[in-house]
Design a protein around this motif. Structure first.
Motif, PDB file in Angstrom:
ATOM      1  N   ASP A  43       0.993  -1.047   0.038  1.00  0.00           N
ATOM      2  CA  ASP A  43       0.062  -0.013   0.098  1.00  0.00           C
ATOM      3  C   ASP A  43       0.842   1.172   0.172  1.00  0.00           C
ATOM      4  OD1 ASP A  43      -2.059  -1.779   0.353  1.00  0.00           O
ATOM      5  OD2 ASP A  43      -2.359  -1.229   2.436  1.00  0.00           O
ATOM      6  N   ASP A  44       0.243   2.253  -0.895  1.00  0.00           N
ATOM      7  CA  ASP A  44       1.562   3.387  -0.453  1.00  0.00           C
ATOM      8  C   ASP A  44       0.336   4.316   0.444  1.00  0.00           C
ATOM      9  OD1 ASP A  44       3.068   5.287  -1.021  1.00  0.00           O
ATOM     10  OD2 ASP A  44       2.142   6.190  -2.888  1.00  0.00           O
ATOM     11  N   SER A  45       0.652   4.127   1.711  1.00  0.00           N
ATOM     12  CA  SER A  45      -0.301   4.735   2.596  1.00  0.00           C
ATOM     13  C   SER A  45       0.675   5.319   3.630  1.00  0.00           C
ATOM     14  CB  SER A  45      -1.550   3.771   3.118  1.00  0.00           C
ATOM     15  OG  SER A  45      -0.827   2.709   3.877  1.00  0.00           O
ATOM     16  N   ARG A  49       3.888   3.140   5.583  1.00  0.00           N
ATOM     17  CA  ARG A  49       5.542   3.737   5.840  1.00  0.00           C
ATOM     18  C   ARG A  49       5.675   4.039   7.075  1.00  0.00           C
ATOM     19  NH1 ARG A  49       3.466   6.943   1.508  1.00  0.00           N
ATOM     20  NH2 ARG A  49       2.368   8.459   2.602  1.00  0.00           N
ATOM     21  N   LEU A  50       4.764   4.194   8.023  1.00  0.00           N
ATOM     22  CA  LEU A  50       4.886   4.218   9.562  1.00  0.00           C
ATOM     23  C   LEU A  50       5.435   2.899   9.882  1.00  0.00           C
ATOM     24  CD1 LEU A  50       4.601   5.556  12.337  1.00  0.00           C
ATOM     25  CD2 LEU A  50       2.337   4.432  12.197  1.00  0.00           C
ATOM     26  N   TRP A  51       4.705   1.674   9.507  1.00  0.00           N
ATOM     27  CA  TRP A  51       5.161   0.339   9.977  1.00  0.00           C
ATOM     28  C   TRP A  51       6.322   0.138   9.569  1.00  0.00           C
ATOM     29  CZ3 TRP A  51       3.375  -0.959  14.400  1.00  0.00           C
ATOM     30  CH2 TRP A  51       2.252  -0.732  14.760  1.00  0.00           C
ATOM     31  N   PHE A  52       6.666   0.385   8.310  1.00  0.00           N
ATOM     32  CA  PHE A  52       8.043   0.096   7.832  1.00  0.00           C
ATOM     33  C   PHE A  52       9.108   0.847   8.348  1.00  0.00           C
ATOM     34  CE2 PHE A  52      11.819   1.184   5.044  1.00  0.00           C
ATOM     35  CZ  PHE A  52      12.120  -0.174   4.757  1.00  0.00           C
ATOM     36  N   THR A  53       8.985   2.107   8.859  1.00  0.00           N
ATOM     37  CA  THR A  53       9.896   3.006   9.500  1.00  0.00           C
ATOM     38  C   THR A  53      10.067   2.225  10.945  1.00  0.00           C
ATOM     39  OG1 THR A  53       9.337   4.649   8.483  1.00  0.00           O
ATOM     40  CG2 THR A  53      10.555   5.224  10.669  1.00  0.00           C
ATOM     41  N   LEU A  54       8.984   1.935  11.590  1.00  0.00           N
ATOM     42  CA  LEU A  54       8.964   1.289  12.782  1.00  0.00           C
ATOM     43  C   LEU A  54       9.862   0.167  12.909  1.00  0.00           C
ATOM     44  CD1 LEU A  54       8.746   1.507  15.964  1.00  0.00           C
ATOM     45  CD2 LEU A  54       6.215   0.656  15.567  1.00  0.00           C
ATOM     46  N   MET A  55       9.452  -0.978  11.721  1.00  0.00           N
ATOM     47  CA  MET A  55      10.232  -2.148  11.713  1.00  0.00           C
ATOM     48  C   MET A  55      11.645  -1.952  11.157  1.00  0.00           C
ATOM     49  SD  MET A  55       9.457  -5.114   8.539  1.00  0.00           S
ATOM     50  CE  MET A  55      10.113  -3.645   7.539  1.00  0.00           C
ATOM     51  N   ALA A  56      12.023  -1.152  10.385  1.00  0.00           N
ATOM     52  CA  ALA A  56      13.465  -0.969  10.397  1.00  0.00           C
ATOM     53  C   ALA A  56      14.361  -0.090  11.403  1.00  0.00           C
ATOM     54  CB  ALA A  56      13.392   0.048   8.950  1.00  0.00           C
ATOM     55  N   LEU A  57      13.551   0.634  12.317  1.00  0.00           N
ATOM     56  CA  LEU A  57      14.384   1.062  13.451  1.00  0.00           C
ATOM     57  C   LEU A  57      14.355   0.141  14.463  1.00  0.00           C
ATOM     58  CD1 LEU A  57      12.751   4.732  13.582  1.00  0.00           C
ATOM     59  CD2 LEU A  57      15.022   4.054  13.446  1.00  0.00           C
ATOM     60  N   SER A  58      13.339  -1.023  14.615  1.00  0.00           N
ATOM     61  CA  SER A  58      13.595  -1.804  15.569  1.00  0.00           C
ATOM     62  C   SER A  58      14.609  -2.755  15.300  1.00  0.00           C
ATOM     63  CB  SER A  58      12.246  -2.403  16.047  1.00  0.00           C
ATOM     64  OG  SER A  58      11.713  -2.991  14.813  1.00  0.00           O
ATOM     65  N   VAL A  59      14.359  -3.401  14.172  1.00  0.00           N
ATOM     66  CA  VAL A  59      15.415  -4.141  13.715  1.00  0.00           C
ATOM     67  C   VAL A  59      16.985  -3.570  14.009  1.00  0.00           C
ATOM     68  CG1 VAL A  59      16.275  -5.506  11.596  1.00  0.00           C
ATOM     69  CG2 VAL A  59      13.911  -5.521  12.193  1.00  0.00           C
ATOM     70  N   ALA A  60      17.045  -2.531  13.144  1.00  0.00           N
ATOM     71  CA  ALA A  60      18.376  -1.921  13.338  1.00  0.00           C
ATOM     72  C   ALA A  60      18.805  -1.806  15.002  1.00  0.00           C
ATOM     73  CB  ALA A  60      18.502  -0.588  12.756  1.00  0.00           C
ATOM     74  N   SER A  61      17.981  -1.553  15.712  1.00  0.00           N
ATOM     75  CA  SER A  61      18.374  -1.062  17.185  1.00  0.00           C
ATOM     76  C   SER A  61      18.519  -2.662  17.880  1.00  0.00           C
ATOM     77  CB  SER A  61      17.027  -0.707  17.884  1.00  0.00           C
ATOM     78  OG  SER A  61      16.699   0.680  17.489  1.00  0.00           O
TER      79      SER A  61
END
Length: 151
Positions: A43-45, A49-61
């Motif tokens: 989805d381009d919603s 974007r919010l869940w992708f950002t949270l996912m990327a930040l949590s995996v990186a952390s």
């Protein structure tokens, strides 16, 4: 028995904040955010974007926290190596290494620990007087005692 350690038993020490709070919390957040992102992936919603950002930040952390384990081990290893040189220098010369230690960098001390007992005192003095780089110290060692156990 201090901190749950036993002289006869091989036990592991835990840092509660790291092992029982941060790492489990990040695993939960990463798992939940991955699941939520997969629900809205494609989805381009704003939700996507919010869940992708949270996912990327949590995996990186989570990756950073897991890599801290190696940092803890290396820091401890450096302290032990410094103590080893102090002890060896005292056993060989009968004098404290601490006044000389202040004139050397950690990398120089780590290079000096590779020297044999016979050449250690002279090499320490030479390293201080000539401000030798760690590679120069290693090149002057005749009786190299390489450490295969260093991480």
């Amino acid at each position: 028995m201090r901190y749950g350690l036993s002289a006869t038993k091989n036990t592991t020490m835990y840092y509660p904040w790291h092992h029982f709070v941060l790492v489990p919390a990040l695993f939960i957040i990463a798992g939940y955010s991955i699941r939520r992102y997969l629900d809205v992936a494609g989805d381009d919603s704003e939700d996507s974007r919010l869940w992708f950002t949270l996912m990327a930040l949590s995996v990186a952390s989570l990756g950073v926290l897991l890599m801290l384990r190696q940092h803890y081990a290396l820091t401890l290893q450096d302290r032990i190596a410094r103590l080893e040189v102090r002890q060896r220098y005292f056993e060989i010369t009968g004098q404290s290494f601490r006044p000389l230690e202040d004139q050397l960098t950690l990398r120089q001390i780590l290079s000096l620990r590779l020297a044999g007992d016979a050449e250690l005192p002279n090499l320490v003095q030479t390293a201080i007087q000539e401000k030798l780089a760690p590679k120069d110290i290693q090149s002057r060692i005749q009786d190299l005692r390489f450490d295969h156990m260093r991480v």
